[in-house]
Design a protein around this motif. Structure first.
Motif, mmCIF file in Angstrom:
data_model
loop_
_atom_site.group_PDB
_atom_site.id
_atom_site.type_symbol
_atom_site.label_atom_id
_atom_site.label_comp_id
_atom_site.label_asym_id
_atom_site.label_seq_id
_atom_site.Cartn_x
_atom_site.Cartn_y
_atom_site.Cartn_z
ATOM 1 N N ILE A 50 153.071 52.387 -23.138
ATOM 2 C CA ILE A 50 153.768 52.548 -24.310
ATOM 3 C C ILE A 50 154.992 52.813 -24.421
ATOM 4 N N PRO A 51 155.930 52.012 -24.989
ATOM 5 C CA PRO A 51 157.426 52.313 -25.064
ATOM 6 C C PRO A 51 157.844 53.458 -26.075
ATOM 7 N N GLY A 52 157.200 53.891 -26.693
ATOM 8 C CA GLY A 52 157.672 55.210 -27.524
ATOM 9 C C GLY A 52 156.303 55.712 -28.265
ATOM 10 N N VAL A 53 156.652 56.965 -28.552
ATOM 11 C CA VAL A 53 155.668 57.516 -29.451
ATOM 12 C C VAL A 53 156.631 58.216 -30.639
ATOM 13 N N LEU A 54 156.189 58.014 -31.750
ATOM 14 C CA LEU A 54 156.790 58.834 -32.920
ATOM 15 C C LEU A 54 155.814 59.731 -33.647
ATOM 16 N N GLY A 55 156.137 61.019 -33.553
ATOM 17 C CA GLY A 55 155.309 61.945 -34.146
ATOM 18 C C GLY A 55 155.857 62.370 -35.461
ATOM 19 N N ILE A 56 154.636 62.546 -36.538
ATOM 20 C CA ILE A 56 154.950 63.183 -37.948
ATOM 21 C C ILE A 56 154.113 64.576 -37.906
ATOM 22 N N ILE A 57 154.587 65.710 -37.978
ATOM 23 C CA ILE A 57 153.967 66.913 -38.025
ATOM 24 C C ILE A 57 153.914 67.641 -39.376
ATOM 25 N N ASP A 58 153.073 67.611 -40.186
ATOM 26 C CA ASP A 58 153.033 68.671 -41.307
ATOM 27 C C ASP A 58 151.972 69.780 -41.071
ATOM 28 N N THR A 59 152.503 70.610 -40.441
ATOM 29 C CA THR A 59 151.781 71.898 -40.482
ATOM 30 C C THR A 59 152.667 73.143 -40.479
ATOM 31 N N CYS A 60 152.264 74.384 -40.571
ATOM 32 C CA CYS A 60 153.011 75.516 -40.424
ATOM 33 C C CYS A 60 153.584 75.559 -38.993
ATOM 34 N N HIS A 61 154.595 76.004 -38.566
ATOM 35 C CA HIS A 61 155.246 76.160 -37.495
ATOM 36 C C HIS A 61 155.432 74.690 -36.555
ATOM 37 N N ALA A 62 155.887 73.778 -37.486
ATOM 38 C CA ALA A 62 155.662 72.279 -36.839
ATOM 39 C C ALA A 62 156.434 72.273 -35.772
ATOM 40 N N ALA A 63 157.713 72.721 -35.750
ATOM 41 C CA ALA A 63 158.748 72.812 -34.751
ATOM 42 C C ALA A 63 158.068 72.934 -33.255
ATOM 43 N N ALA A 77 143.609 56.345 -29.122
ATOM 44 C CA ALA A 77 144.804 55.597 -29.544
ATOM 45 C C ALA A 77 145.795 55.379 -28.478
ATOM 46 N N ALA A 78 146.113 56.340 -27.699
ATOM 47 C CA ALA A 78 147.087 55.876 -26.586
ATOM 48 C C ALA A 78 146.897 54.946 -25.769
ATOM 49 N N ALA A 79 145.590 55.094 -25.212
ATOM 50 C CA ALA A 79 144.968 53.791 -24.460
ATOM 51 C C ALA A 79 145.198 52.473 -25.016
ATOM 52 N N TYR A 80 144.850 52.515 -26.320
ATOM 53 C CA TYR A 80 144.909 51.190 -27.006
ATOM 54 C C TYR A 80 146.238 50.681 -27.221
ATOM 55 N N ALA A 81 147.210 51.626 -27.670
ATOM 56 C CA ALA A 81 148.458 51.372 -27.706
ATOM 57 C C ALA A 81 149.130 50.701 -26.645
ATOM 58 N N ALA A 82 148.622 51.443 -25.588
ATOM 59 C CA ALA A 82 149.131 50.932 -23.929
ATOM 60 C C ALA A 82 148.626 49.659 -23.893
ATOM 61 N N GLU A 83 147.563 49.334 -24.059
ATOM 62 C CA GLU A 83 146.959 47.906 -23.918
ATOM 63 C C GLU A 83 147.516 46.659 -24.525
ATOM 64 N N HIS A 84 148.249 47.289 -25.596
ATOM 65 C CA HIS A 84 148.911 46.208 -26.650
ATOM 66 C C HIS A 84 150.407 46.311 -26.431
ATOM 67 N N GLY A 85 150.965 47.203 -25.732
ATOM 68 C CA GLY A 85 152.364 47.466 -25.615
ATOM 69 C C GLY A 85 152.978 47.878 -26.964
ATOM 70 N N ALA A 86 152.100 48.584 -27.588
ATOM 71 C CA ALA A 86 152.780 49.143 -28.851
ATOM 72 C C ALA A 86 153.343 50.641 -28.969
ATOM 73 N N VAL A 87 154.461 50.862 -29.715
ATOM 74 C CA VAL A 87 154.659 52.026 -29.873
ATOM 75 C C VAL A 87 153.574 52.795 -31.024
ATOM 76 N N LEU A 88 153.508 53.991 -30.483
ATOM 77 C CA LEU A 88 152.492 54.869 -30.986
ATOM 78 C C LEU A 88 152.888 55.558 -32.136
ATOM 79 N N VAL A 89 152.405 55.663 -33.367
ATOM 80 C CA VAL A 89 153.001 56.515 -34.394
ATOM 81 C C VAL A 89 151.876 57.494 -34.634
ATOM 82 N N LEU A 90 152.042 58.776 -34.537
ATOM 83 C CA LEU A 90 151.214 59.842 -34.653
ATOM 84 C C LEU A 90 151.311 60.595 -35.798
ATOM 85 N N ALA A 91 150.590 61.091 -36.760
ATOM 86 C CA ALA A 91 150.726 61.931 -37.819
ATOM 87 C C ALA A 91 149.637 62.921 -37.952
ATOM 88 N N PHE A 92 150.118 64.270 -37.550
ATOM 89 C CA PHE A 92 149.201 65.469 -37.850
ATOM 90 C C PHE A 92 149.436 66.058 -38.949
#
Length: 681
Positions: free
Chosen positions: A127-140, A68-83
């Motif tokens: 990749i201009p930026g990465v936005l992470g959304i983390i919903d787990t225990c101990h997410a910080a 996903a990171a390589a694909y976002a870099a190829e398109h110059g896209a911000v990557l939104v990752l949710a775990f």
């Protein structure tokens, strides 16, 4: 551009999360919704960017995120990752480990180090930026160390924003964070702006999710603007559901609050009757400047309500964003106005802008509103003789202005029918050509063709030939009783860097008379390589033209252009798939211009020694929808000694759909042999 990847695995060694798949699917849906999250799938075609369920191992998770990171870099896209799922912090460490199907709690091997994964994604060039959304225990615990953020190939240039559903020592409960976030994104926030940021959502979620410490982190890197999580549904509904926009609400709030005693402000979705009643209440107050201002604001709101209602009823299903953009651009160009920085291309947004952000020379925005509506109706195929238009003019108490607008629209349409194309494609090795070709177009179709000689084979001779071509075209236009306002000039790479044809003209600058647009002449007689990627170039233009948010431009600094082989490899790999902007003038490097123009239909570069650094890019973000005509207006302002802004320092090759179509037609239909003409020498 934004890409999204949602990863939500079940872990065999842990309690099954019964709502995991549902929560992940709902979050993915809202982030992919073009009106909310506006993200595209974060994996190449054929692979789902919603990765969830049983059997998903830690190694597969890591590989998927890398893809996903390589694909976002190829398109110059911000990557939104949710775990979403299970996570642990091993021992006394402060690092979150995400658990796949094969993970065991407190065992690092067979789990995913989230901070390391985020750091590696962030380090991808492109990749201009990465936005992470983390919903787990101990997410910080997903937060990377500071030294990791500033190291690597990007040296801390990319932005990282994290929204985490629990603190380092806290357990998460029933995916409440991601489910609450999805609900909030669907609903929007009345107190926030048009785009929801980490701060907006962090505050709102802390109020709504009792018992979980929502944590937000933002590392700016070299970015000037924060990453946004979603468009604000509440703000959108205020624009699309109500008939008045944010400028009206702002002015009504300010002016009604100053009346003594203050008057309640109508809501954005207020009915016409409630606004009229409010006006009546204000007129009941003692005369004052504050009362007069409030009445003007209410009159503007009443006009806006009447106008938006009329547009929707009159034009109906024929109304399109492109038609609104075209009508607004045409109207502003005629008045030598530059678009506002925050105008929203909706019926409500545009009328709001015209009613409440009009020039000081106008007591209200009625003249501009009337012209816009007439031009919009024309662009949508409506008859300007329709009695409904006259009825609307009566309702807004401006029948004369509406009649003037009808005549203005008819005149503007005539001015857009004729166009002159002049090309220097006969240039040998990039030098000034001995012959210039000229085509006169009417309604996009070829009307006449002529050649004009450049006896001295230099700049002065070329400019003289262009002026003779203009005289030739003017004669034909006068015969047809149509004005000639558009001049397209196709130029080879080397001359693009040294010549500003809009500043040519013995008696009057060409750029004063015409909307001058520059094109790359190589597209008229392309080699085999250019022909092989013509389809891709057309697709890239479509992507650029459909951009509704910001400027679809990849900016390249001097150091990114230093190695021609690396640059060519990146272009071949599809890394720069949008418009390309240069932060510095290319000097005399015509080869660089040829390399870039082969892969993009839009190339921007500064023509000043100071270049065009990142802090100046905002002018293009705000005015992109009005390009390239807004450049001509900026040049004219500078020539007149007026405020021109940063746009006046930019040059642009603009090979849009019309130009690409003309080039194909030119190659498929050879021009007729030149005939003797008094305009040639």
């Amino acid at each position: 551009m934004r890409h999204v990847l949602v990863v939500a695995p079940q872990c065999a060694s842990m309690e099954r999360l019964t709502r995991l798949e549902e929560a992940a699917a709902d979050l993915f849906a809202v982030l992919s919704d073009v009106s909310v999250g506006a993200c595209r799938p974060g994996l190449p075609p054929g692979s789902s960017a919603l990765v969830t369920g049983d059997g998903l191992t830690s190694a597969e998770i890591t590989a998927t995120v890398h893809t996903a990171a390589a694909y976002a870099a190829e398109h110059g896209a911000v990557l939104v990752l949710a775990f979403l799922g299970h996570g642990f912090v091993p021992g006394q460490a402060a690092t979150l480990h995400f658990m796949g199907a094969d993970s065991v709690e407190d065992v690092r091997h067979g789990s995913v180090n989230v901070s390391e994964l985020l750091t590696r994604a962030l380090d991808h060039p492109g990749i201009p930026g990465v936005l992470g959304i983390i919903d787990t225990c101990h997410a910080a615990g997903a937060l990377p160390a500071a030294q990791d953020l500033t190291a690597g190939t990007r040296l801390g240039q990319s932005r990282l924003s994290l929204l985490m559903g629990s603190s380092l020592s806290q357990a998460a409960v029933d995916l409440a964070f991601s489910r609450g976030l999805t609900t909030l994104l669907r609903r929007g926030l009345l107190t926030a702006g048009r785009k929801l940021t980490l701060a907006d959502l962090g505050h709102a979620l802390r109020r709504e999710l009792v018992g979980q410490n929502i944590t937000a982190f933002d590392y700016a890197g070299a970015a000037s603007e924060p990453l946004w999580i979603a468009r604000n549904a509440s703000a959108r509904m205020a624009l699309l559901g109500g008939l008045t926009g944010p400028l009206a609400h702002e002015e009504l709030t300010e002016s009604l609050g100053r009346v003594d005693p203050p008057v309640p402000v109508p809501t954005p979705g207020a009915s016409l009757q409630s606004v009229l009643q409010c006006r009546k209440d204000v007129l009941g107050r003692a005369p004052s400047e504050e009362r007069d201002r409030a009445v003007r604001a209410l009159d503007g709101a009443i006009i806006a309500i009447h106008t938006v209602t009329f547009i929707r009823g009159w034009i109906g299903g024929k109304l399109t964003t492109e038609a609104m953009r075209h009508a607004l651009h045409t109207m502003l160009a005629a008045d030598r106005r530059v678009p506002g920085a925050s105008v929203s291309i909706t019926d409500v947004g545009i009328i709001d802008e015209l009613a409440f952000n009009h020039p000081e020379s106008e007591t209200d925005g009625l003249r501009s509103i009337a012209r816009f509506v007439a031009l919009l109706g024309q662009a949508c195929g409506m008859s300007l003789d329709d009695p409904a238009l006259e009825d609307w003019g009566q309702r807004i108490e401006a029948p004369a202005l509406v009649n003037d607008a009808r005549r203005h629209a008819a005149t503007r349409t005539d001015g857009q029918r004729m166009g002159l194309v002049v090309s220097l494609h006969a240039s040998l090795a990039g030098e000034w050509p001995e012959t210039l070709d000229a085509w006169l177009l009417m309604d996009g179709a070829l009307l006449e063709h002529e050649q004009f000689t450049n006896g001295s084979a230099d700049r002065r001779g070329a400019e003289d030939a262009v002026e003779r071509a203009v005289l030739w075209a003017d004669e034909h236009a006068r015969t047809l009783k149509l004005p000639l306002k558009r001049l397209d000039i196709a130029i080879p790479s080397s001359l693009l860097l040294e010549w500003r044809p809009e500043e040519a003209g013995a008696a009057l600058l060409l750029g004063v008379r015409f909307d001058v647009r520059l094109h790359w002449s190589n597209r008229l007689n392309p080699d085999a390589v250019l022909r092989s990627i013509e389809g891709t170039l057309a697709e890239r233009w479509e992507t650029i033209s459909e951009c509704g948010d910001g400027a679809p431009v990849d900016w390249l600094a001097h150091e990114e252009l230093a190695d021609p082989q690396t640059l060519r490899s990146q272009l071949r790999n599809g890394r720069y798939a949008r418009g390309i902007g240069l932060t510095q003038h290319p000097g005399t490097d015509a080869r660089l211009m040829e390399t870039l123009l082969a892969y993009t239909p839009v190339l921007l570069w500064p023509h000043t020694a100071g270049g065009f650094p990142k802090e100046r890019h905002g002018c293009l973000e705000a005015s992109w929808w009005a390009m390239p005509g807004v450049l001509t207006r900026a040049y004219r302002n500078r020539w007149r000694g007026e405020e021109a802004g940063d746009l006046a320092d930019l040059r642009a090759v603009w090979d849009d759909q019309d130009w690409l179509r003309f080039c194909r037609h030119f190659r498929s239909t050879p021009p007729p042999a030149p005939t003797a003409d008094e305009g040639t020498a």
